[in-house]
Design a protein around this motif. Structure first.
Motif, PDB file in Angstrom:
ATOM      1  N   TYR A   1       0.817  -1.211   0.000  1.00  0.00           N
ATOM      2  CA  TYR A   1       0.000   0.000   0.000  1.00  0.00           C
ATOM      3  C   TYR A   1       0.862   1.278   0.000  1.00  0.00           C
ATOM      4  CZ  TYR A   1      -3.648  -3.363   0.835  1.00  0.00           C
ATOM      5  OH  TYR A   1      -4.487  -4.427   0.701  1.00  0.00           O
TER       6      TYR A   1
ATOM      7  N   ARG B   1      -0.331   5.285   1.436  1.00  0.00           N
ATOM      8  CA  ARG B   1      -1.518   6.118   1.252  1.00  0.00           C
ATOM      9  C   ARG B   1      -2.318   6.317   2.541  1.00  0.00           C
ATOM     10  NH1 ARG B   1      -5.543   1.466  -0.339  1.00  0.00           N
ATOM     11  NH2 ARG B   1      -4.229   0.523  -1.944  1.00  0.00           N
TER      12      ARG B   1
ATOM     13  N   ILE C   1      -4.745   5.091   6.017  1.00  0.00           N
ATOM     14  CA  ILE C   1      -6.078   4.458   6.135  1.00  0.00           C
ATOM     15  C   ILE C   1      -7.031   5.496   6.720  1.00  0.00           C
ATOM     16  CG2 ILE C   1      -7.363   2.552   7.202  1.00  0.00           C
ATOM     17  CD1 ILE C   1      -4.531   1.211   7.600  1.00  0.00           C
TER      18      ILE C   1
ATOM     19  N   ARG D   1     -11.688  -5.012   3.609  1.00  0.00           N
ATOM     20  CA  ARG D   1     -10.737  -4.262   2.789  1.00  0.00           C
ATOM     21  C   ARG D   1     -11.239  -2.840   2.657  1.00  0.00           C
ATOM     22  NH1 ARG D   1     -10.318  -9.293  -1.152  1.00  0.00           N
ATOM     23  NH2 ARG D   1     -12.530  -8.928  -0.989  1.00  0.00           N
ATOM     24  N   VAL D   2     -10.296  -1.900   2.786  1.00  0.00           N
ATOM     25  CA  VAL D   2     -10.707  -0.491   2.752  1.00  0.00           C
ATOM     26  C   VAL D   2     -11.261  -0.154   1.370  1.00  0.00           C
ATOM     27  CG1 VAL D   2      -9.877   1.889   2.875  1.00  0.00           C
ATOM     28  CG2 VAL D   2      -9.100   0.176   4.541  1.00  0.00           C
ATOM     29  N   ASP D   3     -10.544  -0.536   0.354  1.00  0.00           N
ATOM     30  CA  ASP D   3     -10.970  -0.203  -1.006  1.00  0.00           C
ATOM     31  C   ASP D   3     -10.992  -1.515  -1.786  1.00  0.00           C
ATOM     32  OD1 ASP D   3     -11.187   0.469  -3.619  1.00  0.00           O
ATOM     33  OD2 ASP D   3      -9.781   2.164  -3.533  1.00  0.00           O
TER      34      ASP D   3
ATOM     35  N   ALA E   1      -7.909  -3.116  -3.673  1.00  0.00           N
ATOM     36  CA  ALA E   1      -7.286  -4.217  -2.957  1.00  0.00           C
ATOM     37  C   ALA E   1      -7.200  -5.451  -3.853  1.00  0.00           C
ATOM     38  CB  ALA E   1      -8.079  -4.545  -1.695  1.00  0.00           C
TER      39      ALA E   1
ATOM     40  N   THR F   1      -6.431 -10.176   0.028  1.00  0.00           N
ATOM     41  CA  THR F   1      -7.517 -11.123   0.346  1.00  0.00           C
ATOM     42  C   THR F   1      -8.373 -10.603   1.484  1.00  0.00           C
ATOM     43  OG1 THR F   1      -6.071 -12.216   1.923  1.00  0.00           O
ATOM     44  CG2 THR F   1      -6.144 -13.140  -0.298  1.00  0.00           C
TER      45      THR F   1
ATOM     46  N   SER G   1       1.265   4.992   7.401  1.00  0.00           N
ATOM     47  CA  SER G   1       0.702   4.286   8.554  1.00  0.00           C
ATOM     48  C   SER G   1       1.832   3.677   9.368  1.00  0.00           C
ATOM     49  CB  SER G   1      -0.201   3.134   8.111  1.00  0.00           C
ATOM     50  OG  SER G   1      -1.020   3.532   7.036  1.00  0.00           O
TER      51      SER G   1
HETATM   52  P1  ADP Z   1      -5.333  -7.367   2.354  1.00  0.00           P
HETATM   53  O1  ADP Z   1      -5.017  -8.742   1.983  1.00  0.00           O
HETATM   54  O2  ADP Z   1      -6.421  -6.760   1.562  1.00  0.00           O
HETATM   55  O3  ADP Z   1      -4.141  -6.512   2.441  1.00  0.00           O
HETATM   56  P2  ADP Z   1      -5.404  -7.070   5.176  1.00  0.00           P
HETATM   57  O4  ADP Z   1      -6.258  -7.724   6.184  1.00  0.00           O
HETATM   58  O5  ADP Z   1      -3.941  -7.291   5.243  1.00  0.00           O
HETATM   59  O6  ADP Z   1      -5.963  -7.486   3.790  1.00  0.00           O
HETATM   60  O7  ADP Z   1      -5.651  -5.526   5.263  1.00  0.00           O
HETATM   61  C1  ADP Z   1      -6.961  -5.025   5.340  1.00  0.00           C
HETATM   62  C2  ADP Z   1      -7.063  -3.664   4.693  1.00  0.00           C
HETATM   63  O8  ADP Z   1      -6.365  -2.702   5.472  1.00  0.00           O
HETATM   64  C3  ADP Z   1      -6.403  -3.617   3.354  1.00  0.00           C
HETATM   65  O9  ADP Z   1      -7.317  -3.975   2.368  1.00  0.00           O
HETATM   66  C4  ADP Z   1      -5.988  -2.179   3.232  1.00  0.00           C
HETATM   67  O10 ADP Z   1      -7.037  -1.407   2.708  1.00  0.00           O
HETATM   68  C5  ADP Z   1      -5.757  -1.751   4.660  1.00  0.00           C
HETATM   69  N1  ADP Z   1      -4.312  -1.718   4.977  1.00  0.00           N
HETATM   70  C6  ADP Z   1      -3.600  -2.632   5.621  1.00  0.00           C
HETATM   71  N2  ADP Z   1      -2.320  -2.257   5.803  1.00  0.00           N
HETATM   72  C7  ADP Z   1      -2.207  -1.036   5.216  1.00  0.00           C
HETATM   73  C8  ADP Z   1      -1.122  -0.098   5.076  1.00  0.00           C
HETATM   74  N3  ADP Z   1       0.110  -0.346   5.551  1.00  0.00           N
HETATM   75  N4  ADP Z   1      -1.389   1.080   4.460  1.00  0.00           N
HETATM   76  C9  ADP Z   1      -2.621   1.336   4.013  1.00  0.00           C
HETATM   77  N5  ADP Z   1      -3.670   0.495   4.116  1.00  0.00           N
HETATM   78  C10 ADP Z   1      -3.475  -0.679   4.694  1.00  0.00           C
END
Ligand code: ADP
Length: 467
Positions: free
Chosen positions: A376, A403, A405, A419-421, A425, A431, A459
């Motif tokens: 990310y 970017r 969160i 997932r945030v987006d 994602a 996943t 972050s």
């Molecule tokens: P993924 O496999 O989608 O990365 P995670 O459970 O690891 O699933 O993370 C969940 C969500 O948190 C991600 O989809 C992302 O949007 C956000 N996220 C996790 N780590 C970061 C980071 N270091 N910077 C920005 N967004 C993050």
């Protein structure tokens, strides 16, 4: 286990036994005490009256008047109800309150007489062949300081015995009344005690039968109330776990279906293609391989989660002595190719720190945090992993210049499949399970993960690991 009785029966038996034992024991002691007291009083009367008649007899010895000895004894018998018999020093009966005496000339062997002729007045109780009890007493009769004979006195104990019998009947009546009260109390008590238990047992049956919405109205004693509340808490937890399980199965199926549908959509046009366009084939096949990798990664993550869930049931993790900096450098080393590919710099700043832990869990935590940070963070950004050792805990930070969160998503990012987006994602191959795995592994190590983030700036994920 042998079958037990219902509570009310057990309580009734116990109450009745306790009441019965207390009353019979107490009653017996009371009866014995009353009897002893009555006999002592009777003995006092017999000996007191005996002293009077002994005096009259010795006066008669000194100056026999107009009254005969039987008349003196007869009067005494009439006055006191105690029958006197006069015996000489050889235990031979001389006179009696009856004239002529049916005992005259007989040798009497009562031990009280022997003691009286030796100068000591005493009494004793004996049971006659008919069952009635009699108190015997004997007092010496003196003449000029010498013992001339003795008076044997016999008092009927029927009044004492009938008073004792009356008392026994009253005690029995009281015991009966107490027994009835004990049964009533036991029944009432058992009902109040068992009603909440019965409700709980019914509720537990319903819960076991799958009706997870079952709750009880906590009631009864303090302990039963606690039990009811614990039951409701357990039912809440079960319901929550069940909802989580259902949601997880639904999400996992959905996630697995997506790449399968994509593969189908990519393969279908190739089947109907008549032009034999090799470039098209290559493009679709490459996408198919990509989708296969995605679903393989998803399955691998699901397996990781399942393994962590199973580990939670085994309380002790296999711990080994490791150097945190070495373990972290292995994780960073493994992710360097991804960072290079995405043109993100990845650095580790860790002094040597010894710890005892399951290194695979540590890798699960930090590996997922670093992989996210790299994924990310846009090209040109930086990811930094650092360790701050402490007495009780070590703090491992993974910070990026990515970017960030948005704050409204922060409370949810550790949930499974969150997932945030979603669209973005998917493009990065996410996943939605990475942080869920990281936080479960952190919990198994006894630690916790917190996050601070600023959109557009980056972050920092902080993993606090107890030492
Ligand atoms: P993924 O496999 O989608 O990365 P995670 O459970 O690891 O699933 O993370 C969940 C969500 O948190 C991600 O989809 C992302 O949007 C956000 N996220 C996790 N780590 C970061 C980071 N270091 N910077 C920005 N967004 C993050």
């Amino acid at each position: 286990m042998s079958r037990r009785w219902p509570l009310w029966v057990e309580l009734t038996v116990v109450f009745v036994l306790v009441a019965g034992l207390a009353l019979t024991g107490g009653g017996f002691l009371l009866l014995k005490r009353v009897e002893r007291q009555s006999l002592a009083e009777q003995a006092e009367t017999v000996l007191g009256q005996g002293a009077i008649v002994a005096h009259r007899v010795s006066v008669w010895h000194r100056a026999p008047g107009t009254d005969t000895l039987p008349l003196i004894l007869y009067r005494f018998h009439q006055e006191t109800g105690i029958r006197p018999v006069y015996v000489d020093r050889t235990h031979t009966a001389l006179a009696d309150s009856w004239d002529p005496s049916p005992l005259a000339g007989q040798t009497l062997s009562h031990p009280e007489l022997a003691r009286a002729l030796a100068g000591e007045a005493s009494t004793g109780v004996r049971r006659l062949p008919g069952g009635a009890r009699v108190m015997y007493g004997a007092v010496p009769v003196r003449q000029n300081g010498e013992i001339a004979g003795a008076l044997l006195l016999s008092a009927d104990l029927a009044p004492v015995d009938s008073a004792l019998w009356e008392l026994t009947q009253q005690l029995l009546l009281a015991a009966l009344a107490a027994g009835v009260v004990a049964v009533a109390l036991a029944l009432g008590f058992a009902r109040t005690l068992s009603a909440p238990l019965v409700r709980l047992s019914q509720a537990a049956g319903a819960l076991a039968g799958g009706r997870l919405e079952t709750r009880v109205q906590p009631g009864g004693s303090l302990e039963l109330r606690d039990l009811g509340e614990s039951f409701n808490q357990m039912a809440d937890d079960l319901g929550r776990l069940d909802r989580q399980r259902r949601a997880f199965v639904a999400d996992a199926s959905h996630e697995l279906r997506t790449p399968v549908a994509a593969i189908r959509a990519l393969a279908e046009p190739l089947l109907t293609d008549t032009r034999g366009d090799l470039a098209l084939y290559k493009e679709h096949l490459s996408d198919i391989v990509h989708e296969c990798d995605r679903s393989a990664r998803l399955v691998e993550r699901l397996l990781d989660l399942a393994r962590l869930d199973a580990r939670q049931e085994l309380s002790a993790a296999p711990a080994e002595a490791v150097d945190l900096s070495e373990a972290l450098s292995a994780v960073v080393h493994e992710l360097q190719p991804l960072a290079r590919k995405r043109n993100v710099s990845l650095e580790l700043d860790a002094p040597p720190v010894g710890a005892r832990l399951d290194v695979r869990l540590l890798e699960a935590v930090v590996g997922n945090l670093v992989e996210n940070a790299v994924k990310y963070t846009p090209a040109g950004g930086q990811v930094r992993v650092s360790v701050t050792p402490g007495d009780r805990e070590a703090v491992i930070r993974v910070s990026d210049t990515g970017r960030g969160i948005p704050p409204e998503h922060l409370p949810h990012i550790f949930e499974r499949f969150y997932r945030v987006d979603k669209a973005r994602a998917r493009a990065t191959g996410g996943t939605g399970l990475g942080l869920a795995i990281a936080s479960e592994a952190a919990a198994l190590l006894g630690g916790r993960i917190s996050v601070s983030s600023e959109v557009g700036k980056g972050s920092t994920f902080t993993f606090t690991l107890p030492m």
